[in-house]
Enzyme design. Structure first.
Site, PDB file in Angstrom:
ATOM      1  CB  SER A 173       1.514 -12.311 -19.862  1.00 35.97           C
ATOM      2  OG  SER A 173       3.525 -12.097 -21.208  1.00 35.97           O
ATOM      3  CG  ASP A 337       2.473 -18.262 -25.014  1.00 36.00           C
ATOM      4  OD1 ASP A 337       3.594 -18.680 -25.615  1.00 36.00           O
ATOM      5  OD2 ASP A 337       2.264 -18.576 -24.572  1.00 36.00           O
ATOM      6  CG  HIS A 370       2.799 -14.684 -25.227  1.00 36.18           C
ATOM      7  ND1 HIS A 370       2.474 -15.755 -23.462  1.00 36.18           N
ATOM      8  CD2 HIS A 370       2.493 -13.569 -24.403  1.00 36.18           C
ATOM      9  CE1 HIS A 370       2.620 -14.818 -22.294  1.00 36.18           C
ATOM     10  NE2 HIS A 370       2.922 -13.666 -23.047  1.00 36.18           N
TER      11      HIS A 370
END
Lengths: 398, 398
Positions: A173, A337, A370
């Protein structure tokens, strides 16, 4: 402490005590060092600070050749505690499942370094630090910062630790943005790079979700123009709404449906009211309430802003940023995601392929969204372990 | 006024004046009638009210056979103004593009009826109405309601207008839920039904986004426990955050990227601050700010809650709800709609197919997301027109 950059002054590591949450609980947060570079630390915005504190944890042992260090970059609300217990929450660290002897991040083989980003709230210099020029909490006077600023501070930490070259930089991320920044700007300082579920630039939709979170925090009168620490207030409701919004983006629709569906929370009939009826509401409210106990509202504003500003190529071609890179890359995305979809990883991989870089790419099938990078997803763990083992063998690392 | 249901009392239509926004602007909102049914109007929650007001607009002319009426159901924040100018915003109506002579909703062929849902804020009884029992604004005393309650009120309106059978019920998003409810509970009152970008039950992810919006409103001290009208306050910031969140879910990632990308708003360099830097931020803030001028915060809570409660089958098989239905269906979804994705429409179509209902299904290719049903999407308009023309011809409607 060995120093790569001999001209800067570095304090001995000490234990910092910080204040958390609306109840202003005091907690010791682990190793912190103060660094005074030869030149003031200059942010991309032009602002400067003379000294910065960096909080970090290490796991495993640095080998005699100093060649087994992995730098791990945390996400937006993560920190240096990849293995627990976490000093604020008491919970396991965010990569607990893969840190330890024989595991993916093998502490018998690697020396892991994890540092709280500047702008953060777990001991590194950020908006809740004291501004040495005024003696007061920075608050909104803290310079708005970038992913590049965060990495520049991490390079100072690496210098302070006396490590010339990292075996690998890994991050998911926002951590993946930091990893990409490391590889792009300091290719001579790392052998390998694993950017996971990330992007080379923050998308319009992601900027939109961040802006919503910031508006929620700033709409709360408790935010007090960013001055809540001095004013004795706290934007708990606003920060909770920001977290709830972000949290939904970390999951997948299918994951939410499987986990909660339309099930009611401890009742047989709806209440016909606005209290919790559905399990998913209860879950989200819990996520919001626990978050405010551990995270600083201003740090939330600053770090989301840094992600929004991230655009590695900025007008150039992304491929040109990586031309002649000696770094080996392992790019990973997750099929469900939708915050950092596979298309973002493909964009990175295409750029690396265009300059014949050494890159592997895996899209891991999962319904965990995610958040998959933090969860027990064996295919992801196998991918990362395979990459690290491969590079370690190629480098003759035992 | 001809009445289907002879036992209820219906007032003559009158012009209601309502108050909007933080500045408490007074605006005339069009036709309203008051209905006093023979029995009190009973909500699914068990609450009852003796009289309800229903605001509505009509377009076109009812034919002598009373067979050309189309009932149009609006979405969460829509209203009875499908064609403008809208009395509060001055803008065109939300289906302006397809309403008029020769258009999809051909006002020379059809008689269009659009009514503000109960719980709404454009003249139908809702939380900002006066509670006749107390003489004060209902606020949070208004009964929490369901999609079925809204449709039951619409049936009363139809009775009041003296229309036995609708040619079609059409609705997008929440309007599609209402259309499905019409077809499921009152199959003898409609010939055709067009549920567009909707679902037979609200998903966990959508409940989550609604809960975030409600929390944002209720976190604003201006909400005052729902009593803001009496207290002289207004939760403008909270309602704006709720709208911003919802608005992102109405668009698609690709649509946002194409429309805004990472372009800055009226500047060459980022400001390194928390004011608007990106065009997408400016756009979202504008959406939030204009919304609070026209929508009631409590209505937002009530209507989102009604959608959350919507589950047409509720423990039964959805197919069983439609067994032996005489209604002809036209189900439409949009390829980039992630709020009510095509999978939700397929779920409806599978149920209808399982009972051999007359159903057509189209997934329209577009990057406009959920909002596509409000925008200029020719393939959607052609689909809806084709369906209406076909049924009209089959019914001998000129």
């Amino acid at each position: 402490m060995a120093r790569y950059n001999k001209v800067m002054q570095v304090s001995e590591p000490y234990q910092a005590t910080l204040t958390f949450g609306p109840a202003r609980r005091e907690v010791a947060v682990g190793h912190v060092i103060d660094i005074t570079p030869a030149q003031p630390f200059r942010f991309d915005s032009g602002a400067e600070i003379a000294t910065l504190s960096l909080a970090y944890q290490t796991y495993g042992t640095l080998n005699a050749e100093r060649s087994n260090a992995i730098f791990i970059c945390h996400g937006l609300t993560g920190d240096q505690y990849i293995a627990g217990p976490h000093p604020v929450t008491g919970k396991p660290g965010w990569w607990e499942a893969i840190v330890g002897p024989g595991l993916v991040l093998d502490t018998e083989r690697y020396f892991l370094i994890v540092s709280n980003v500047i702008g953060g709230c777990m001991g590194s210099t950020g908006p809740k630090s004291i501004n040495p020029l005024t003696g007061h909490v920075y608050g909104r006077d803290f310079p708005v910062l970038t992913i590049a600023d965060m990495v520049r501070a991490q390079v100072l930490l690496l210098d302070a630790l006396g490590i010339d070259k990292l075996f690998c930089v890994i991050g998911g991320s926002m951590g993946g943005m930091l990893a990409l920044e490391w590889a792009a700007r300091y290719p001579e300082r790392l052998v390998a790079c694993a950017p996971i579920c990330t992007a080379a630039r923050h998308s319009a939709q992601n900027i939109a979700f961040h802006e919503i979170g910031r508006q929620a925090v700033m709409a709360d009168p408790g935010w007090a123009g960013g001055d809540y620490i001095t004013q004795g207030s706290f934007p708990a409701k606003g920060l909770a709404v920001a977290r709830m919004t972000a949290h939904v983006t970390y999951l997948s629709e299918m994951g939410l449906q499987d986990k909660f569906g339309r099930r009611l929370q401890d009742k047989q009939q709806p209440s016909y009211g606005f209290e919790v009826d559905f399990q998913v509401e209860s879950y989200l409210r819990h996520q919001g309430m626990t978050f405010v106990e551990r995270f600083d509202p201003n740090s939330y504003l600053y770090i989301t802003r840094a992600m929004d500003y991230f655009d590695l190529a900025e007008g150039q071609k992304l491929a040109d940023i990586f031309r002649d890179t000696p770094v080996r890359f392992c790019v990973v995305s997750f099929s469900s995601d939708w915050l950092f979809p596979t298309s973002e990883s493909r964009h990175i991989v295409r750029a690396l392929n265009a300059v014949a870089a050494n890159v592997s790419f895996t899209e891991v099938e999962t319904d965990k969204g995610h958040d998959a990078f933090l969860l027990d997803v064996p295919a992801f763990h196998a991918t990362l372990k395979g990459f690290l083992d491969g590079v370690a063998t190629a480098r003759g690392l035992r």
